[in-house]
Design a protein around this motif. Structure first.
Motif, PDB file in Angstrom:
ATOM      1  N   VAL A  81       0.198   7.359  -9.950  1.00 47.87           N
ATOM      2  CA  VAL A  81      -0.851   6.500  -9.551  1.00 47.87           C
ATOM      3  C   VAL A  81      -1.186   5.491 -10.658  1.00 47.87           C
ATOM      4  O   VAL A  81      -1.496   4.311 -10.335  1.00 47.87           O
ATOM      5  N   GLN A  82      -0.934   5.974 -11.817  1.00 46.92           N
ATOM      6  CA  GLN A  82      -1.274   4.903 -12.939  1.00 46.92           C
ATOM      7  C   GLN A  82      -0.376   3.852 -12.845  1.00 46.92           C
ATOM      8  O   GLN A  82      -0.813   2.720 -13.165  1.00 46.92           O
ATOM      9  N   LYS A  83       1.030   4.118 -12.591  1.00 53.18           N
ATOM     10  CA  LYS A  83       1.924   3.275 -12.587  1.00 53.18           C
ATOM     11  C   LYS A  83       1.657   1.945 -11.675  1.00 53.18           C
ATOM     12  O   LYS A  83       1.807   0.894 -11.847  1.00 53.18           O
ATOM     13  N   HIS A  84       1.278   2.554 -10.277  1.00 51.75           N
ATOM     14  CA  HIS A  84       1.181   1.650  -9.264  1.00 51.75           C
ATOM     15  C   HIS A  84      -0.340   1.302  -8.989  1.00 51.75           C
ATOM     16  O   HIS A  84      -0.306   0.185  -8.131  1.00 51.75           O
ATOM     17  N   MET A  92       0.786  -1.089   0.151  1.00 45.20           N
ATOM     18  CA  MET A  92       0.061   0.086   0.203  1.00 45.20           C
ATOM     19  C   MET A  92       0.880   1.173  -0.109  1.00 45.20           C
ATOM     20  O   MET A  92       1.892   1.355   0.821  1.00 45.20           O
ATOM     21  N   LEU A  93       0.605   2.296  -0.829  1.00 48.96           N
ATOM     22  CA  LEU A  93       1.319   3.357  -0.834  1.00 48.96           C
ATOM     23  C   LEU A  93       0.489   4.555  -0.157  1.00 48.96           C
ATOM     24  O   LEU A  93      -0.784   4.618  -0.375  1.00 48.96           O
ATOM     25  N   THR A  94       1.000   5.357   0.486  1.00 49.34           N
ATOM     26  CA  THR A  94       0.449   6.299   1.361  1.00 49.34           C
ATOM     27  C   THR A  94       0.816   7.778   1.049  1.00 49.34           C
ATOM     28  O   THR A  94       1.884   8.207   0.586  1.00 49.34           O
ATOM     29  N   VAL A 154      -4.459   2.695  -8.782  1.00 55.21           N
ATOM     30  CA  VAL A 154      -5.098   3.770  -7.797  1.00 55.21           C
ATOM     31  C   VAL A 154      -5.692   2.870  -6.814  1.00 55.21           C
ATOM     32  O   VAL A 154      -5.823   3.363  -5.504  1.00 55.21           O
ATOM     33  N   GLU A 155      -6.042   1.669  -6.854  1.00 56.94           N
ATOM     34  CA  GLU A 155      -6.495   0.900  -5.480  1.00 56.94           C
ATOM     35  C   GLU A 155      -5.236   0.656  -4.778  1.00 56.94           C
ATOM     36  O   GLU A 155      -5.459   0.240  -3.346  1.00 56.94           O
ATOM     37  N   ASN A 156      -4.091   0.981  -4.808  1.00 57.99           N
ATOM     38  CA  ASN A 156      -3.087   0.742  -4.005  1.00 57.99           C
ATOM     39  C   ASN A 156      -2.622   2.092  -3.254  1.00 57.99           C
ATOM     40  O   ASN A 156      -1.613   1.998  -2.534  1.00 57.99           O
ATOM     41  N   PHE A 157      -3.383   3.119  -3.229  1.00 62.50           N
ATOM     42  CA  PHE A 157      -3.103   4.419  -2.759  1.00 62.50           C
ATOM     43  C   PHE A 157      -3.975   4.469  -1.529  1.00 62.50           C
ATOM     44  O   PHE A 157      -5.343   4.359  -1.731  1.00 62.50           O
ATOM     45  N   ARG A 158      -3.746   5.161  -0.567  1.00 60.01           N
ATOM     46  CA  ARG A 158      -4.677   5.634   0.635  1.00 60.01           C
ATOM     47  C   ARG A 158      -4.162   7.110   0.887  1.00 60.01           C
ATOM     48  O   ARG A 158      -3.033   7.489   1.134  1.00 60.01           O
ATOM     49  N   VAL A 163       3.051  14.349   0.218  1.00 61.41           N
ATOM     50  CA  VAL A 163       4.121  13.197   0.128  1.00 61.41           C
ATOM     51  C   VAL A 163       3.606  11.888   0.012  1.00 61.41           C
ATOM     52  O   VAL A 163       2.565  11.483   0.564  1.00 61.41           O
ATOM     53  N   VAL A 164       3.997  11.237  -0.983  1.00 63.49           N
ATOM     54  CA  VAL A 164       3.666   9.897  -1.388  1.00 63.49           C
ATOM     55  C   VAL A 164       4.951   8.839  -0.798  1.00 63.49           C
ATOM     56  O   VAL A 164       6.116   9.227  -1.379  1.00 63.49           O
ATOM     57  N   THR A 165       4.540   7.947  -0.202  1.00 61.70           N
ATOM     58  CA  THR A 165       5.638   7.198   0.258  1.00 61.70           C
ATOM     59  C   THR A 165       5.297   5.621   0.010  1.00 61.70           C
ATOM     60  O   THR A 165       4.222   5.360  -0.078  1.00 61.70           O
TER      61      THR A 165
END
Length: 167
Positions: A150-153, A1-3, A155-159, A38-40
Protein backbone atom coordinates in the motif's frame (compact mmCIF):
# COMPACT_ATOMS: atom_id res chain seq x y z
CA UNK A 1 -6.73 1.75 -9.33
CA UNK A 2 -5.75 -1.36 -7.37
CA UNK A 3 -8.51 -3.65 -6.16
CA UNK A 4 -8.52 -5.55 -2.90
CA UNK A 5 -11.11 -8.32 -2.76
CA UNK A 6 -11.85 -9.79 0.67
CA UNK A 7 -13.97 -12.87 -0.01
CA UNK A 8 -15.35 -14.40 3.17
CA UNK A 9 -15.21 -18.18 2.83
CA UNK A 10 -15.92 -19.99 6.13
CA UNK A 11 -17.46 -19.40 9.53
CA UNK A 12 -16.53 -21.19 12.75
CA UNK A 13 -18.15 -21.29 16.19
CA UNK A 14 -16.58 -21.43 19.65
CA UNK A 15 -12.97 -20.56 18.83
CA UNK A 16 -10.85 -20.58 21.97
CA UNK A 17 -7.72 -18.47 22.22
CA UNK A 18 -5.16 -19.96 24.62
CA UNK A 19 -4.71 -18.09 27.93
CA UNK A 20 -2.03 -15.38 27.95
CA UNK A 21 1.04 -16.97 29.52
CA UNK A 22 2.36 -13.63 30.84
CA UNK A 23 -0.82 -12.17 32.31
CA UNK A 24 -2.91 -15.29 32.88
CA UNK A 25 -5.80 -13.68 31.00
CA UNK A 26 -8.40 -16.20 29.87
CA UNK A 27 -10.36 -15.36 26.74
CA UNK A 28 -14.02 -16.13 26.05
CA UNK A 29 -14.83 -18.28 23.04
CA UNK A 30 -15.91 -16.38 19.94
CA UNK A 31 -17.10 -17.20 16.43
CA UNK A 32 -14.80 -16.32 13.53
CA UNK A 33 -15.00 -15.70 9.80
CA UNK A 34 -12.08 -16.73 7.60
CA UNK A 35 -11.61 -15.24 4.16
CA UNK A 36 -9.16 -14.75 1.34
CA UNK A 37 -7.77 -11.34 0.43
CA UNK A 38 -6.37 -10.75 -3.06
CA UNK A 39 -4.90 -7.53 -4.47
CA UNK A 40 -4.94 -7.07 -8.23
CA UNK A 41 -3.76 -4.28 -10.50
CA UNK A 42 -5.67 -2.70 -13.39
CA UNK A 43 -4.81 -5.59 -15.72
CA UNK A 44 -6.06 -8.18 -13.22
CA UNK A 45 -2.55 -9.38 -12.29
CA UNK A 46 -2.33 -10.61 -8.71
CA UNK A 47 0.04 -8.53 -6.55
CA UNK A 48 -0.70 -10.00 -3.12
CA UNK A 49 -2.70 -12.80 -1.50
CA UNK A 50 -3.36 -13.84 2.09
CA UNK A 51 -6.07 -15.02 4.47
CA UNK A 52 -8.23 -12.90 6.75
CA UNK A 53 -9.82 -13.40 10.14
CA UNK A 54 -12.80 -11.37 11.30
CA UNK A 55 -15.42 -11.81 13.97
CA UNK A 56 -18.16 -14.28 13.16
CA UNK A 57 -21.84 -13.51 13.09
CA UNK A 58 -23.73 -10.57 11.66
CA UNK A 59 -22.05 -7.55 10.11
CA UNK A 60 -22.78 -4.00 11.27
CA UNK A 61 -21.93 -0.32 10.85
CA UNK A 62 -22.65 0.35 14.54
CA UNK A 63 -19.49 1.25 16.52
CA UNK A 64 -18.21 -0.67 19.57
CA UNK A 65 -19.91 -3.96 18.69
CA UNK A 66 -16.86 -6.25 18.09
CA UNK A 67 -18.52 -7.45 14.87
CA UNK A 68 -17.35 -7.67 11.28
CA UNK A 69 -17.95 -4.86 8.81
CA UNK A 70 -20.76 -4.82 6.26
CA UNK A 71 -19.95 -6.25 2.82
CA UNK A 72 -19.46 -3.28 0.47
CA UNK A 73 -16.64 -1.23 -1.08
CA UNK A 74 -14.34 0.79 1.18
CA UNK A 75 -11.45 3.20 0.77
CA UNK A 76 -8.30 2.95 2.87
CA UNK A 77 -6.47 5.64 4.79
CA UNK A 78 -3.52 5.90 7.16
CA UNK A 79 -4.16 6.69 10.81
CA UNK A 80 -2.47 6.14 14.15
CA UNK A 81 -3.46 3.31 16.46
CA UNK A 82 -2.22 1.14 19.30
CA UNK A 83 -3.43 -2.12 17.65
CA UNK A 84 -0.88 -4.87 16.98
CA UNK A 85 1.34 -3.70 14.12
CA UNK A 86 4.75 -4.65 12.70
CA UNK A 87 7.35 -2.69 14.68
CA UNK A 88 8.54 -0.75 11.63
CA UNK A 89 5.00 0.59 11.07
CA UNK A 90 3.99 1.57 14.63
CA UNK A 91 1.85 3.60 15.25
CA UNK A 92 0.91 4.10 11.56
CA UNK A 93 -2.08 1.91 10.74
CA UNK A 94 -4.35 1.22 7.76
CA UNK A 95 -8.03 1.82 8.33
CA UNK A 96 -11.22 1.71 6.24
CA UNK A 97 -13.94 4.23 5.47
CA UNK A 98 -17.00 4.55 3.30
CA UNK A 99 -19.07 7.56 2.39
CA UNK A 100 -22.15 5.32 2.07
CA UNK A 101 -22.88 5.19 5.81
CA UNK A 102 -22.13 7.96 8.29
CA UNK A 103 -22.22 5.39 11.14
CA UNK A 104 -19.14 3.66 9.73
CA UNK A 105 -16.92 6.65 10.59
CA UNK A 106 -17.12 5.68 14.25
CA UNK A 107 -16.13 2.06 13.59
CA UNK A 108 -12.36 2.59 13.18
CA UNK A 109 -11.89 -0.69 11.29
CA UNK A 110 -8.15 -1.29 11.12
CA UNK A 111 -6.14 -3.90 9.25
CA UNK A 112 -3.66 -5.38 11.71
CA UNK A 113 -1.84 -8.36 13.25
CA UNK A 114 -3.71 -11.15 15.01
CA UNK A 115 -4.49 -14.83 14.67
CA UNK A 116 -7.72 -15.31 16.66
CA UNK A 117 -11.19 -13.73 16.51
CA UNK A 118 -10.48 -12.41 20.02
CA UNK A 119 -7.74 -10.25 18.44
CA UNK A 120 -10.04 -8.53 15.94
CA UNK A 121 -12.23 -6.21 18.03
CA UNK A 122 -14.22 -5.74 14.82
CA UNK A 123 -11.13 -5.20 12.66
CA UNK A 124 -9.60 -7.24 9.83
CA UNK A 125 -6.62 -9.50 10.58
CA UNK A 126 -4.26 -10.73 7.85
CA UNK A 127 -2.22 -13.94 7.78
CA UNK A 128 -0.44 -16.19 5.32
CA UNK A 129 -1.83 -19.42 6.83
CA UNK A 130 -5.40 -20.66 7.17
CA UNK A 131 -5.08 -23.00 10.13
CA UNK A 132 -8.35 -24.74 9.20
CA UNK A 133 -9.82 -24.14 12.68
CA UNK A 134 -11.12 -20.57 12.60
CA UNK A 135 -7.69 -19.00 13.12
CA UNK A 136 -4.91 -17.75 10.86
CA UNK A 137 -1.11 -17.72 11.14
CA UNK A 138 1.96 -15.78 9.96
CA UNK A 139 0.07 -12.57 10.59
CA UNK A 140 3.01 -10.24 11.21
CA UNK A 141 4.61 -11.05 7.85
CA UNK A 142 1.32 -10.71 5.97
CA UNK A 143 0.51 -7.33 7.53
CA UNK A 144 4.04 -6.01 6.93
CA UNK A 145 4.00 -7.05 3.27
CA UNK A 146 0.49 -5.66 2.73
CA UNK A 147 1.43 -2.33 4.34
CA UNK A 148 4.59 -2.18 2.21
CA UNK A 149 2.47 -2.74 -0.94
CA UNK A 150 0.00 0.00 0.00
CA UNK A 151 2.85 2.39 0.81
CA UNK A 152 4.54 1.63 -2.52
CA UNK A 153 1.42 2.27 -4.64
CA UNK A 154 -0.21 4.99 -2.50
CA UNK A 155 -3.16 4.41 -0.19
CA UNK A 156 -5.41 6.58 -2.38
CA UNK A 157 -5.03 4.06 -5.22
CA UNK A 158 -6.72 1.15 -3.39
CA UNK A 159 -10.34 0.09 -3.04
CA UNK A 160 -11.34 -2.73 -0.68
CA UNK A 161 -14.35 -4.78 -1.74
CA UNK A 162 -15.71 -7.01 1.04
CA UNK A 163 -17.87 -9.93 -0.13
CA UNK A 164 -20.06 -12.22 1.95
CA UNK A 165 -19.75 -16.00 1.96
CA UNK A 166 -21.19 -17.43 -1.24
CA UNK A 167 -23.89 -20.06 -0.82
Amino acid sequence: MLTIILQRTKEYDNIQKPPNAKTGRVYKTEPSTIGELVVTDESGAQLFKCFTCENGGPSTDTPNQDKRIVARTYQLYWTESSVALPKEWKPKCLSTYTDERKEHKGRRIHIHIGNYPQDTEGCILLGYADNGNGTIGSSTDAVKNFYDLVQKHGVENFRLEVREIQA
